[in-house]
Design a protein around this motif. Sequence first.
Motif, mmCIF file in Angstrom:
data_model
loop_
_atom_site.group_PDB
_atom_site.id
_atom_site.type_symbol
_atom_site.label_atom_id
_atom_site.label_comp_id
_atom_site.label_asym_id
_atom_site.label_seq_id
_atom_site.Cartn_x
_atom_site.Cartn_y
_atom_site.Cartn_z
ATOM 1 N N ASN A 1 0.866 -1.172 0.000
ATOM 2 C CA ASN A 1 0.000 0.000 0.000
ATOM 3 C C ASN A 1 0.904 1.224 0.000
ATOM 4 O O ASN A 1 1.773 1.351 0.866
ATOM 5 C CB ASN A 1 -0.891 0.042 1.236
ATOM 6 C CG ASN A 1 -1.831 -1.130 1.304
ATOM 7 O OD1 ASN A 1 -1.868 -1.828 2.300
ATOM 8 N ND2 ASN A 1 -2.585 -1.385 0.258
ATOM 9 N N ILE A 2 0.706 2.109 -0.961
ATOM 10 C CA ILE A 2 1.518 3.323 -1.094
ATOM 11 C C ILE A 2 0.620 4.506 -0.772
ATOM 12 O O ILE A 2 -0.406 4.707 -1.419
ATOM 13 C CB ILE A 2 2.117 3.421 -2.504
ATOM 14 C CG1 ILE A 2 3.044 2.214 -2.743
ATOM 15 C CG2 ILE A 2 2.857 4.740 -2.686
ATOM 16 C CD1 ILE A 2 3.506 2.059 -4.169
ATOM 17 N N ILE A 3 1.029 5.260 0.235
ATOM 18 C CA ILE A 3 0.203 6.348 0.751
ATOM 19 C C ILE A 3 0.983 7.657 0.640
ATOM 20 O O ILE A 3 1.920 7.906 1.412
ATOM 21 C CB ILE A 3 -0.172 6.087 2.226
ATOM 22 C CG1 ILE A 3 -0.782 4.688 2.384
ATOM 23 C CG2 ILE A 3 -1.106 7.178 2.739
ATOM 24 C CD1 ILE A 3 -0.824 4.191 3.807
ATOM 25 N N PRO A 4 0.645 8.506 -0.314
ATOM 26 C CA PRO A 4 1.359 9.775 -0.474
ATOM 27 C C PRO A 4 0.912 10.813 0.550
ATOM 28 O O PRO A 4 -0.089 10.639 1.240
ATOM 29 C CB PRO A 4 0.975 10.208 -1.885
ATOM 30 C CG PRO A 4 -0.365 9.603 -2.104
ATOM 31 C CD PRO A 4 -0.370 8.300 -1.326
ATOM 32 N N GLY A 5 1.711 11.868 0.647
ATOM 33 C CA GLY A 5 1.300 13.033 1.418
ATOM 34 C C GLY A 5 1.681 13.047 2.881
ATOM 35 O O GLY A 5 1.080 13.772 3.663
ATOM 36 N N MET A 6 2.685 12.268 3.277
ATOM 37 C CA MET A 6 3.104 12.293 4.676
ATOM 38 C C MET A 6 4.136 13.411 4.868
ATOM 39 O O MET A 6 5.039 13.581 4.069
ATOM 40 C CB MET A 6 3.732 10.966 5.088
ATOM 41 C CG MET A 6 4.093 10.958 6.570
ATOM 42 S SD MET A 6 4.722 9.385 7.119
ATOM 43 C CE MET A 6 6.375 9.469 6.493
ATOM 44 N N ARG A 7 3.997 14.141 5.935
ATOM 45 C CA ARG A 7 4.948 15.184 6.295
ATOM 46 C C ARG A 7 5.818 14.657 7.424
ATOM 47 O O ARG A 7 5.308 14.232 8.464
ATOM 48 C CB ARG A 7 4.192 16.422 6.757
ATOM 49 C CG ARG A 7 5.058 17.567 7.152
ATOM 50 C CD ARG A 7 4.176 18.736 7.522
ATOM 51 N NE ARG A 7 4.931 19.782 8.145
ATOM 52 C CZ ARG A 7 4.409 20.797 8.780
ATOM 53 N NH1 ARG A 7 3.088 20.897 8.888
ATOM 54 N NH2 ARG A 7 5.156 21.719 9.320
ATOM 55 N N SER A 8 7.118 14.654 7.229
ATOM 56 C CA SER A 8 8.047 14.134 8.227
ATOM 57 C C SER A 8 8.918 15.243 8.780
ATOM 58 O O SER A 8 9.429 16.075 8.032
ATOM 59 C CB SER A 8 8.956 13.061 7.605
ATOM 60 O OG SER A 8 8.201 11.954 7.194
ATOM 61 N N ILE A 9 9.076 15.237 10.081
ATOM 62 C CA ILE A 9 9.996 16.141 10.772
ATOM 63 C C ILE A 9 10.920 15.247 11.569
ATOM 64 O O ILE A 9 10.459 14.418 12.357
ATOM 65 C CB ILE A 9 9.242 17.128 11.693
ATOM 66 C CG1 ILE A 9 8.241 17.955 10.865
ATOM 67 C CG2 ILE A 9 10.229 18.007 12.453
ATOM 68 C CD1 ILE A 9 7.302 18.794 11.696
ATOM 69 N N TYR A 10 12.228 15.368 11.332
ATOM 70 C CA TYR A 10 13.168 14.411 11.915
ATOM 71 C C TYR A 10 14.546 15.056 12.098
ATOM 72 O O TYR A 10 14.866 16.070 11.484
ATOM 73 C CB TYR A 10 13.289 13.182 11.001
ATOM 74 C CG TYR A 10 13.625 13.538 9.572
ATOM 75 C CD1 TYR A 10 14.942 13.552 9.126
ATOM 76 C CD2 TYR A 10 12.623 13.889 8.668
ATOM 77 C CE1 TYR A 10 15.251 13.905 7.824
ATOM 78 C CE2 TYR A 10 12.921 14.235 7.370
ATOM 79 C CZ TYR A 10 14.236 14.244 6.943
ATOM 80 O OH TYR A 10 14.543 14.596 5.662
ATOM 81 N N ARG A 11 15.326 14.435 12.958
ATOM 82 C CA ARG A 11 16.702 14.871 13.157
ATOM 83 C C ARG A 11 17.583 14.055 12.238
ATOM 84 O O ARG A 11 17.519 12.830 12.208
ATOM 85 C CB ARG A 11 17.147 14.670 14.596
ATOM 86 C CG ARG A 11 18.580 15.155 14.832
ATOM 87 C CD ARG A 11 18.926 15.224 16.288
ATOM 88 N NE ARG A 11 18.098 16.181 17.024
ATOM 89 C CZ ARG A 11 18.265 17.521 17.012
ATOM 90 N NH1 ARG A 11 19.222 18.052 16.289
ATOM 91 N NH2 ARG A 11 17.474 18.290 17.723
ATOM 92 N N TYR A 12 18.427 14.728 11.468
ATOM 93 C CA TYR A 12 19.394 14.077 10.597
ATOM 94 C C TYR A 12 20.735 14.756 10.838
ATOM 95 O O TYR A 12 20.903 15.925 10.524
ATOM 96 C CB TYR A 12 18.974 14.193 9.125
ATOM 97 C CG TYR A 12 19.812 13.352 8.208
ATOM 98 C CD1 TYR A 12 19.657 11.970 8.163
ATOM 99 C CD2 TYR A 12 20.771 13.932 7.390
ATOM 100 C CE1 TYR A 12 20.418 11.190 7.330
ATOM 101 C CE2 TYR A 12 21.545 13.155 6.549
ATOM 102 C CZ TYR A 12 21.364 11.787 6.520
ATOM 103 O OH TYR A 12 22.132 11.015 5.693
ATOM 104 N N GLY A 13 21.638 14.027 11.472
ATOM 105 C CA GLY A 13 22.892 14.647 11.884
ATOM 106 C C GLY A 13 22.617 15.630 12.993
ATOM 107 O O GLY A 13 21.986 15.296 13.994
ATOM 108 N N THR A 14 23.034 16.860 12.798
ATOM 109 C CA THR A 14 22.837 17.881 13.829
ATOM 110 C C THR A 14 21.647 18.799 13.536
ATOM 111 O O THR A 14 21.335 19.667 14.341
ATOM 112 C CB THR A 14 24.104 18.749 13.964
ATOM 113 O OG1 THR A 14 24.377 19.388 12.706
ATOM 114 C CG2 THR A 14 25.294 17.908 14.392
ATOM 115 N N ALA A 15 20.984 18.586 12.401
ATOM 116 C CA ALA A 15 19.901 19.482 12.004
ATOM 117 C C ALA A 15 18.538 18.793 12.116
ATOM 118 O O ALA A 15 18.429 17.579 12.004
ATOM 119 C CB ALA A 15 20.112 19.944 10.567
#
Length: 104
Positions: free
Chosen positions: A34-48
Amino acid sequence: MSGFIFLYTTFPDEAAAARVARELVDARLVACANIIPGMRSIYRYGTAVEESQEVVAIFKLPETVGERAAARLRECHPYETPVVAAFAVQPDDATAAWLRQVTD
């Protein structure tokens, strides 16, 4: 009777999700994606702290092929370190039979 799992991951876009989904279904490692478009992700990657639009993909399969499916998913995935999480599920009898029938 063996158990069943859903593998959860995200992709940068629908095209990447569809490409990987087709590969796993064609290889009989998963019954369905199942492929569900439109997700908004907020995440830490490295130091940002980053924010992006992503696509969720949920793959349905028997637990017996879970390790092989997850390994192939990681190999095909466009992210350097994709999140691949397995969730145990209890499908109804008809769905369980189908999941077993269409996977190797």
